[in-house]
Design a protein around this motif. Structure first.
Motif, short mmCIF file in Angstrom:
data_model
loop_
_atom_site.label_atom_id
_atom_site.label_comp_id
_atom_site.label_asym_id
_atom_site.label_seq_id
_atom_site.Cartn_x
_atom_site.Cartn_y
_atom_site.Cartn_z
N ARG A 37 70.42 35.30 5.53
CA ARG A 37 70.85 34.38 4.47
C ARG A 37 69.63 33.65 3.90
NH1 ARG A 37 72.76 32.81 0.22
NH2 ARG A 37 73.92 30.88 0.11
N ALA A 38 68.71 33.24 4.78
CA ALA A 38 67.50 32.57 4.32
C ALA A 38 66.65 33.50 3.44
CB ALA A 38 66.69 32.06 5.51
N VAL A 41 68.24 33.56 0.08
CA VAL A 41 68.03 32.31 -0.67
C VAL A 41 66.58 32.19 -1.16
CG1 VAL A 41 67.96 29.78 -0.46
CG2 VAL A 41 69.92 31.06 0.41
N ALA A 48 61.26 32.87 3.83
CA ALA A 48 62.41 32.53 4.67
C ALA A 48 61.97 32.20 6.10
CB ALA A 48 63.41 33.68 4.68
N GLU A 78 73.43 26.30 7.45
CA GLU A 78 74.05 26.96 6.29
C GLU A 78 74.17 25.98 5.12
OE1 GLU A 78 77.67 28.47 8.03
OE2 GLU A 78 76.72 30.34 8.62
N LEU A 81 70.78 25.57 3.54
CA LEU A 81 70.48 26.72 2.69
C LEU A 81 71.22 26.65 1.36
CD1 LEU A 81 70.35 29.59 5.32
CD2 LEU A 81 68.47 28.87 3.82
N GLU A 85 69.56 26.63 -2.27
CA GLU A 85 70.02 27.62 -3.26
C GLU A 85 70.45 26.96 -4.57
OE1 GLU A 85 72.65 31.60 -2.96
OE2 GLU A 85 73.63 29.81 -2.16
#
Length: 89
Positions: A37-38, A41, A48, A78, A81, A85
């Protein structure tokens, strides 16, 4: 890559290397999910991984990889992040 790193592979082109101490308190699946996910983003593996290993003020100056080992930490990472984002940083 250091000899004691754990390689986590999400796709043929993306490999994330973490040291064992960074993943012992959470499942590899959780650590991989956060790392991927990082990458999504930040747009690159290097950016990341730098973020995941840096103290983050919104996380009480814990690194995201350390924070996911605490109760509720995955959700806090999360959320951090999501803030990055959406430019709320």
């Amino acid at each position: 890559m250091a000899e004691n790193q754990i390689l986590m592979k999400e796709s043929p082109t993306t490999v994330v290397a973490l040291s064992p101490s960074e993943v012992t308190v959470v499942s590899l699946e959780t650590a991989l999910s956060i790392a991927m996910r990082a990458i999504e983003v930040f747009g690159s593996r290097d950016k990341a991984m730098r973020w995941l290993r840096s103290p983050i003020p919104v996380l009480g100056n814990q690194t995201p990889l350390a924070e996911i080992g605490f109760l509720g930490g995955v959700q806090r990472v999360e959320n951090a992040l999501l803030q990055v984002e959406h430019g709320v940083w």
